[in-house]
Scaffold this motif. Structure first.
Motif, PDB file in Angstrom:
ATOM      1  N   ILE A  26       0.837  -1.194   0.000  1.00 42.82           N
ATOM      2  CA  ILE A  26       0.000   0.000   0.000  1.00 42.82           C
ATOM      3  C   ILE A  26       0.874   1.247   0.000  1.00 42.82           C
ATOM      4  CG2 ILE A  26      -1.916  -1.133   1.181  1.00 42.82           C
ATOM      5  CD1 ILE A  26      -0.981   0.330   3.744  1.00 42.82           C
ATOM      6  N   GLY A  27       0.302   2.312  -0.498  1.00 41.77           N
ATOM      7  CA  GLY A  27       0.979   3.597  -0.517  1.00 41.77           C
ATOM      8  C   GLY A  27       0.002   4.669  -0.954  1.00 41.77           C
ATOM      9  N   PRO A  28      -0.842   5.147  -0.047  1.00 44.13           N
ATOM     10  CA  PRO A  28      -1.834   6.159  -0.423  1.00 44.13           C
ATOM     11  C   PRO A  28      -1.152   7.454  -0.842  1.00 44.13           C
ATOM     12  CG  PRO A  28      -1.761   5.889   1.951  1.00 44.13           C
ATOM     13  CD  PRO A  28      -0.930   4.794   1.379  1.00 44.13           C
ATOM     14  N   PRO A  29      -1.788   8.228  -1.724  1.00 46.70           N
ATOM     15  CA  PRO A  29      -1.207   9.508  -2.152  1.00 46.70           C
ATOM     16  C   PRO A  29      -0.964  10.436  -0.974  1.00 46.70           C
ATOM     17  CG  PRO A  29      -3.053   8.879  -3.557  1.00 46.70           C
ATOM     18  CD  PRO A  29      -3.060   7.935  -2.402  1.00 46.70           C
ATOM     19  N   LEU A  30       0.094  11.224  -1.079  1.00 46.03           N
ATOM     20  CA  LEU A  30       0.458  12.163  -0.025  1.00 46.03           C
ATOM     21  C   LEU A  30       0.230  13.586  -0.531  1.00 46.03           C
ATOM     22  CD1 LEU A  30       3.813  10.509   1.127  1.00 46.03           C
ATOM     23  CD2 LEU A  30       1.517  10.161   2.067  1.00 46.03           C
ATOM     24  N   PRO A  31      -0.723  14.321   0.045  1.00 48.74           N
ATOM     25  CA  PRO A  31      -1.027  15.679  -0.416  1.00 48.74           C
ATOM     26  C   PRO A  31       0.067  16.665  -0.015  1.00 48.74           C
ATOM     27  CG  PRO A  31      -2.345  15.131   1.497  1.00 48.74           C
ATOM     28  CD  PRO A  31      -1.619  13.869   1.127  1.00 48.74           C
TER      29      PRO A  31
END
Length: 315
Positions: free
Chosen positions: A260-265
């Protein structure tokens, strides 16, 4: 003459160069602030080392992975200009000057590019603090009249290998924080605008371009340039296959086995950058650069593709 003088020998690229040249049996003289044969304050020693050398390589400079405070900005610039001037002085004074001087520069010298790639012949230089440092660095390289020495400014992209940028990115990916790094709006002070250190919103959706090169190819390019006396001036040291941030971070996750690696704002990136004392420009500026001169001269890249380069780096 086989002697090589390496300025900035204790850094990531410098350590690889020393191992390579010593394995090949070349005489190597190193210069650094500490831990080397010579220090930058020893101009007489530098003069003697350079006189009769075959190759001089300049790699010195404070890391740009820091907060761009006035003090750090001054040291980033000074560390590049002063060390380059010391090498230039030694070459100018030499009775037997080196045939080639390869000096570090950076692909950051080009503008934020989303519309087309930047090449040596058609690239447009950018603006701001980082660009001005790069331009001053290259001016210092060319400042003196050195008729017997060919000079190359190696405009290096992000270097992949067993150290450098991949260390923290690998750790973040393993923690589940290796997602796409998203640009966006962020308040910028008047002081940062005046200093040229403000990153204004650019590419969306993680589409900022990511030009890169493996450290093995940095070494290979220096060898190639030494063998090809027709190559001089600025040379883009980057793979012919740049990625974008979305693609690059997905490749890092694959390389370390992160599911996993959710987007980083942007807001999260800015807070993280403050915490680890660096700047988001390093990951949000769109660097789209191609190695026009090297391709035309026939250089064959050892690691042309991103997945292979990451496997070689993260062993």
């Amino acid at each position: 003459m086989t002697r090589v003088v390496v300025g900035g020998s204790t850094g990531f690229i410098g350590r690889h160069l020393l191992q390579k040249y010593r394995t090949e049996g070349r005489e190597v003289i190193t210069i650094s602030r500490s831990g080397a044969d010579l220090t930058w304050g020893d101009q007489g020693g530098i003069d003697a080392a350079v006189d009769g050398a075959a190759l001089v390589i300049g790699l010195a400079g404070k890391s740009v992975s820091c907060r761009y405070t006035p003090e750090n900005r001054a040291e980033i610039l000074r560390s590049r200009i002063d060390t380059t001037a010391a090498l230039s002085t030694a070459i100018r004074r030499a009775a037997m000057p080196p045939a080639l001087w390869v000096n570090s520069s950076t692909a950051t010298i080009y503008r934020h590019a989303e519309d087309r790639p930047m090449t040596e012949s058609g690239g447009e230089l950018g603006t701001g603090f980082s660009v001005e440092v790069a331009r001053a660095w290259e001016r210092a390289l060319m400042a003196d009249v050195l008729p017997a020495t060919r000079r190359v400014a190696l405009r290096t992209a992000i270097v992949l290998g067993d150290a450098g940028v991949l260390g923290p990115l690998r750790n973040l990916a393993r923690l589940g924080l290796g997602g796409t790094q998203l640009d966006g709006r962020w308040p910028v002070s008047a002081a940062r605008r005046a200093a040229g250190t403000a990153h204004l919103p650019g590419a969306s959706g993680g589409r900022q371009r990511f030009s890169w090169i493996h450290v093995d190819d940095v070494l290979g390019i220096i060898d190639f340039v030494e063998r090809h006396p027709d190559l001089d001036g600025p040379i883009n040291a980057c793979t012919p296959n740049p990625a974008d941030n979305r693609t690059f971070m997905a490749a890092v996750r694959r390389a370390v086995g992160a599911r996993i690696g959710p987007p980083l704002p942007r807001w999260m990136l800015e807070l993280g950058a403050m915490g680890i004392r660096t700047e988001t420009e390093l990951i949000l500026k769109s660097r789209w650069v191609l190695p026009e001169k090297l391709i035309a001269a026939g250089y064959v890249f050892r690691h042309p593709d991103l997945d292979g380069a990451l496997r070689a780096s993260l062993v």
